[in-house]
Design a protein around this motif. Structure first.
Motif, PDB file in Angstrom:
ATOM      1  N   ILE A 190       0.884  -1.126  -0.019  1.00 26.02           N
ATOM      2  CA  ILE A 190       0.033   0.009  -0.176  1.00 26.02           C
ATOM      3  C   ILE A 190       0.856   1.262   0.118  1.00 26.02           C
ATOM      4  O   ILE A 190       0.514   2.121  -0.446  1.00 26.02           O
ATOM      5  N   ASP A 191       2.093   1.272   0.613  1.00 30.33           N
ATOM      6  CA  ASP A 191       2.764   2.433   0.721  1.00 30.33           C
ATOM      7  C   ASP A 191       3.293   2.640  -0.917  1.00 30.33           C
ATOM      8  O   ASP A 191       3.362   3.782  -1.234  1.00 30.33           O
ATOM      9  N   ARG A 192       3.672   1.476  -1.525  1.00 32.59           N
ATOM     10  CA  ARG A 192       4.217   1.682  -3.028  1.00 32.59           C
ATOM     11  C   ARG A 192       3.025   2.321  -3.664  1.00 32.59           C
ATOM     12  O   ARG A 192       3.184   3.366  -4.608  1.00 32.59           O
ATOM     13  N   LEU A 193       1.754   1.800  -3.474  1.00 28.72           N
ATOM     14  CA  LEU A 193       0.407   2.404  -4.196  1.00 28.72           C
ATOM     15  C   LEU A 193       0.616   3.971  -4.120  1.00 28.72           C
ATOM     16  O   LEU A 193       0.122   4.889  -5.009  1.00 28.72           O
ATOM     17  N   LEU A 194       0.886   4.532  -2.710  1.00 26.15           N
ATOM     18  CA  LEU A 194       0.417   5.813  -2.176  1.00 26.15           C
ATOM     19  C   LEU A 194       1.731   6.723  -2.296  1.00 26.15           C
ATOM     20  O   LEU A 194       1.752   7.910  -1.995  1.00 26.15           O
ATOM     21  N   GLY A 195       2.978   6.231  -2.764  1.00 28.29           N
ATOM     22  CA  GLY A 195       4.105   6.767  -2.762  1.00 28.29           C
ATOM     23  C   GLY A 195       4.514   7.087  -1.294  1.00 28.29           C
ATOM     24  O   GLY A 195       5.057   8.238  -0.988  1.00 28.29           O
ATOM     25  N   LEU A 196       4.526   6.247  -0.177  1.00 26.00           N
ATOM     26  CA  LEU A 196       4.797   6.590   1.171  1.00 26.00           C
ATOM     27  C   LEU A 196       5.932   5.619   1.498  1.00 26.00           C
ATOM     28  O   LEU A 196       6.261   4.752   0.910  1.00 26.00           O
ATOM     29  N   TYR A 197       6.714   6.127   2.551  1.00 22.52           N
ATOM     30  CA  TYR A 197       8.047   5.256   2.905  1.00 22.52           C
ATOM     31  C   TYR A 197       7.951   5.228   4.543  1.00 22.52           C
ATOM     32  O   TYR A 197       7.393   6.122   5.247  1.00 22.52           O
ATOM     33  N   ASP A 198       8.569   4.327   4.990  1.00 21.53           N
ATOM     34  CA  ASP A 198       8.650   4.319   6.526  1.00 21.53           C
ATOM     35  C   ASP A 198      10.273   4.260   6.874  1.00 21.53           C
ATOM     36  O   ASP A 198      10.980   3.425   5.813  1.00 21.53           O
TER      37      ASP A 198
END
Length: 420
Positions: A190-198
């Motif tokens: 889901i991070d990849r879909l939304l362009g997020l990183y942890d």
């Protein structure tokens, strides 16, 4: 000239429900001048710039000036490396929607469609009824996520990073940079879909691996955050990058100095377990007794007398155990280590040298939220939980004082990187 990074930050904060005053204060704390703040607010809202009140220059404060879990707002560090608030909200909501969809929504949909196909009104009605709590739960979870993001807090200084999360049972972890073993960035699907990183950093403890991460930032922030954390870990302590308009950077909610008035006598006599902690534990004992009483009573063909007997035995045993444990519990900060004495039937003395300490964690269980106390957990690298000690049932002010003093003591010791 308007700084686009500040405009982006302001828009994210508005999306997360922050007020104009809160955003202004956060930016002032980060060192931005009033002209830049006014221009950024105007650009973010799409309206002409309007004057804003001039605030006095910020002054450093102790990290727990109002006790543990004080509502410090957004730190300077957090303002410089902000979360992607809107995308983080949708990430958490989407993750939960998928999970509940598989376990609740799809079976309910099968019931509903099956009732229509086979002309079974009762089945169709059951499906319709079950849809209601599903969507109510999603609405409540959306509220929870907004509160979670609003309370999400992180800050750093040259020696520690502090990360605080949670709504009902907040967790606050303080990790020493010299003890950090790993810094890395990752993405789930889901991070990849939304362009997020942890962005993660971990010492040798299990808790740091679970809690010490800043999740929900964009690619640019993730890269810069990783770089500044690595520089801290590698010993190149420096302030985070300043923008051209920024004034002196300050860390108003973090300090390595002990609280004013700290006199060095940190022990259970000065920081006793609060009666509210004991009340919460006794209530838990009674609830456990009730559960076991009901289970045994129902299992024994609804034998009420047996159920009551089990309730009394379990409740009295657990409450008595807690009372004896509290009476025997002692801790003291000695010159080179922390001593903790615990036991009921048997007893143990734990000695944790300061230079082996990895993390300091503060937490509030449900009873802590209700009665206003917190627990302090101190961990070193020993596995299996034997390298940790707990100082439970502290007022929020005392929990903050213990944490601040401990951080100050740790910095004076010859601390190895592994803590072993």
């Amino acid at each position: 000239m308007i700084d686009q990074q500040v405009v982006t930050y302001v828009r994210q904060q508005f999306a997360g429900g922050a007020t104009t005053d809160a955003i202004q204060q956060a930016l002032r704390t980060a060192g931005w001048n009033d002209e830049s703040i006014r221009a950024a607010l105007a650009a973010a809202q799409g309206v002409p710039a309007a004057p804003i009140a001039t605030a006095p220059a910020p002054t450093p404060q102790a990290s727990h000036a109002s006790g543990a879990f004080a509502k410090a707002g957004t730190s300077a560090f957090q303002a410089q490396y902000p979360l992607s608030v809107r995308r983080k909200f949708w990430k958490k909501l989407l993750s939960q929607t998928i999970g509940w969809g598989i376990t609740v929504f799809l079976p309910t949909l099968v019931l509903f469609i099956g009732g229509l196909i086979y002309n079974l009104p009762a089945l169709t009605f059951t499906g319709l009824v079950l849809f209601v709590p599903y969507f109510v739960a999603l609405a409540l979870y959306a509220w929870y996520v907004k509160a979670y993001i609003r309370l999400y807090y992180y800050n750093d200084n040259e020696s520690f990073i502090t990360i605080r999360k949670g709504v009902f049972t907040p967790q606050e972890i303080h990790v020493q940079y010299p003890k950090v073993q790993d810094v890395y960035v990752d993405q789930d699907l889901i991070d990849r879909l939304l362009g997020l990183y942890d962005v993660h950093l971990a010492s040798a403890t299990v808790t740091s691996g679970m809690e010490a991460h800043i999740d929900g930032v964009n690619a640019d922030i993730a890269g810069r955050l990783k770089d500044v954390l690595l520089s801290r870990v590698q010993g190149n302590a420096r302030s985070f990058p300043e923008s051209p308009q920024a004034g002196p950077q300050t860390h108003p909610t973090e300090s390595a100095q002990p609280r004013p008035g700290f006199h060095g006598n940190i022990s259970n006599s000065e920081y006793p377990i609060q009666g509210t902690w004991l009340t919460g534990r006794i209530i838990s004992a009674v609830l456990h007794g009730m559960v076991w009483g009901v289970i045994v009573g129902v299992w024994a063909n609804y034998n009420i007398s047996l159920g009551v007997l089990v309730f009394l035995v379990v409740s009295v045993f657990q409450a008595g155990y807690v009372l004896i444990w509290k009476k025997n519990y002692r801790f003291q900060f000695l010159p080179e280590y922390i001593l903790v004495h615990t036991g009921v039937i048997s007893w143990s003395d734990r000695h944790i040298p300061y230079n082996t300490i990895q993390d300091v964690n503060l937490s509030q269980p449900i009873w802590g939220r209700m009665f206003g106390f917190a627990n302090v957990r101190i961990e070193n690298a020993t596995q299996g939980g034997v390298g940790s000690i707990n100082i439970p049932g502290q007022t929020l002010v005392n929990a903050g004082a213990i944490t601040d003093a401990l951080k100050s003591i740790i910095l004076t010791k010859d601390s190895s990187r592994t803590g072993l």
